[in-house]
Each structure stands twice: as C-alpha cells, then as structure tokens.
Design a protein around this motif. Structure first.
Motif, mmCIF file in Angstrom:
data_model
loop_
_atom_site.group_PDB
_atom_site.id
_atom_site.type_symbol
_atom_site.label_atom_id
_atom_site.label_comp_id
_atom_site.label_asym_id
_atom_site.label_seq_id
_atom_site.Cartn_x
_atom_site.Cartn_y
_atom_site.Cartn_z
ATOM 1 N N LYS A 1 24.772 -16.139 15.818
ATOM 2 C CA LYS A 1 24.903 -17.430 16.380
ATOM 3 C C LYS A 1 23.429 -17.618 17.286
ATOM 4 O O LYS A 1 22.854 -16.762 17.702
ATOM 5 C CB LYS A 1 26.228 -17.493 17.409
ATOM 6 C CG LYS A 1 27.357 -17.279 16.514
ATOM 7 C CD LYS A 1 28.581 -17.470 17.344
ATOM 8 C CE LYS A 1 29.866 -17.685 16.542
ATOM 9 N NZ LYS A 1 31.101 -18.188 17.083
ATOM 10 N N SER A 2 23.487 -18.871 17.599
ATOM 11 C CA SER A 2 22.396 -19.483 18.473
ATOM 12 C C SER A 2 22.117 -18.550 19.821
ATOM 13 O O SER A 2 20.959 -18.512 20.201
ATOM 14 C CB SER A 2 22.314 -20.960 18.716
ATOM 15 O OG SER A 2 23.263 -21.248 19.471
ATOM 16 N N ASP A 3 23.241 -18.007 20.401
ATOM 17 C CA ASP A 3 22.608 -17.287 21.570
ATOM 18 C C ASP A 3 22.784 -15.717 21.505
ATOM 19 O O ASP A 3 22.826 -15.054 22.191
ATOM 20 C CB ASP A 3 24.383 -17.504 22.510
ATOM 21 C CG ASP A 3 25.728 -16.824 21.979
ATOM 22 O OD1 ASP A 3 25.494 -16.305 20.625
ATOM 23 O OD2 ASP A 3 26.723 -16.929 22.409
ATOM 24 N N GLY A 4 22.416 -15.425 20.010
ATOM 25 C CA GLY A 4 22.238 -14.116 19.816
ATOM 26 C C GLY A 4 23.665 -13.087 19.342
ATOM 27 O O GLY A 4 23.325 -11.951 19.114
ATOM 28 N N SER A 5 24.810 -13.748 19.631
ATOM 29 C CA SER A 5 25.816 -13.046 19.357
ATOM 30 C C SER A 5 26.398 -12.883 18.000
ATOM 31 O O SER A 5 25.562 -13.771 16.924
ATOM 32 C CB SER A 5 27.110 -13.580 20.108
ATOM 33 O OG SER A 5 27.364 -14.940 19.526
ATOM 34 N N PHE A 6 27.122 -12.046 17.598
ATOM 35 C CA PHE A 6 27.622 -11.885 15.946
ATOM 36 C C PHE A 6 28.504 -13.284 15.609
ATOM 37 O O PHE A 6 29.159 -13.871 16.349
ATOM 38 C CB PHE A 6 28.196 -10.795 15.661
ATOM 39 C CG PHE A 6 27.185 -9.436 15.932
ATOM 40 C CD1 PHE A 6 26.578 -9.042 14.796
ATOM 41 C CD2 PHE A 6 27.278 -8.756 17.134
ATOM 42 C CE1 PHE A 6 25.812 -8.190 14.906
ATOM 43 C CE2 PHE A 6 26.565 -7.622 17.129
ATOM 44 C CZ PHE A 6 25.841 -7.108 16.084
#
Length: 163
Positions: free
Chosen positions: A71-76
């Motif tokens: 995702k854009s926040d770096g999460s999976f």
C-alpha cells in the motif's frame, strides 16, 4: 513479430538491441518491428515484487519488467490506485502481462483490468502462473520480442515445472 509487408515470409528474426530489422528476400524488403510486451509484477509486498523483477531481469536483460506491491503507506496489501498507475506506466500497444502473487492482489488486478477494458485499453492480461517461475518465463519471451499470447502461454506453462 509484426510484419509490415503483406507478402508471406516464414523466416522470423530480430535484433534485440534495435527496434527495427530489414530482411531481403527475392528483392523484397520486409520490415519487422520489435514487439514491446511489458511485464508487471504485483505483490502484497513491494520488496517481494521488486526482488522477483530483479531475478527475472537477470534472465532477460532486454525485457521491461515493472514491479508494484503493498500500500502507499508501505504496509502489506493490494492497492488499486497503485496497481492502476503501474499498469498505465507499463502500458504499450503490444500489451502488458500482469503476474500477481495471491488472493487480493489477483482480485484487485482483475478489477483494474476490467475497468481498463471498459475504457478501451484491452491489451492488459493477467497470467495464471506461479510468480517467480512465471515472471522468468514471461520476461524471457518478452525479451525476445514475442507477442503477448506467447508470453502468457510460456508464463502459464511454468505451472508444469517440476522441482
């Protein structure tokens, strides 16, 4: 290969570094254009997608392989906006073959492809294949200028590989 002359010629060749090649047969010039089918790898993880792209690029240096994940926040996860942007960035008239890892990545890619088809961009297809083996097979085929159907066929044949 896409032949620009209507006469039949069974010989097919290409020069992977150049985009054009001339063939001389019986005083007729045949012009071949090098197909540019791009590969997009989609994963729940940007690092995984990027790593698989790096491995595939080792086997097919002339292929264009893009990667998107997470995702854009770096999460999976699978982010529809990021996947749509990645497909648009990879898009060519010759096609984009998308290879996704599992679950929601596959479902999100299918939804994005359906929207793109409704917008007239139908040259994007999802290959049903294992990610690593399929990416390598697809990259090799795309790297030698094969049409999208052949790239997908070889990627999907990767399911049959024995280890």
């Amino acid at each position: 290969f896409r032949k620009s002359n209507s006469k039949k010629n069974k010989r097919r060749s290409f020069f992977a570094i150049c985009n054009l090649q001339l063939h001389f047969t019986n005083s007729t010039i045949f012009l071949y254009t090098y197909l540019m089918v791009n590969i997009l790898l989609v994963s729940h993880s940007q690092r995984l997608a990027t790593s698989v792209a790096e491995v595939a690029a080792l086997m097919a240096k002339t292929a264009t392989i893009k990667a998107v994940g997470g995702k854009s926040d770096g999460s999976f996860g699978a982010d529809e906006e990021r996947i749509t942007k990645a497909i648009n960035d990879a898009y060519t008239d010759d096609g984009v073959v998308v290879i996704a890892d599992i679950g929601s990545s596959v479902n999100t890619v299918k939804a994005v492809i359906k929207k793109m088809e409704e917008q007239g961009r139908a040259n994007v297809k999802l290959a049903d294949c294992p990610m690593i083996e399929g990416a390598i097979a697809a990259a090799v085929m795309a790297g030698i200028g094969m049409p999208m159907e052949e790239v997908i066929h070889e990627a999907e044949n990767a399911k049959k590989m024995k280890k």
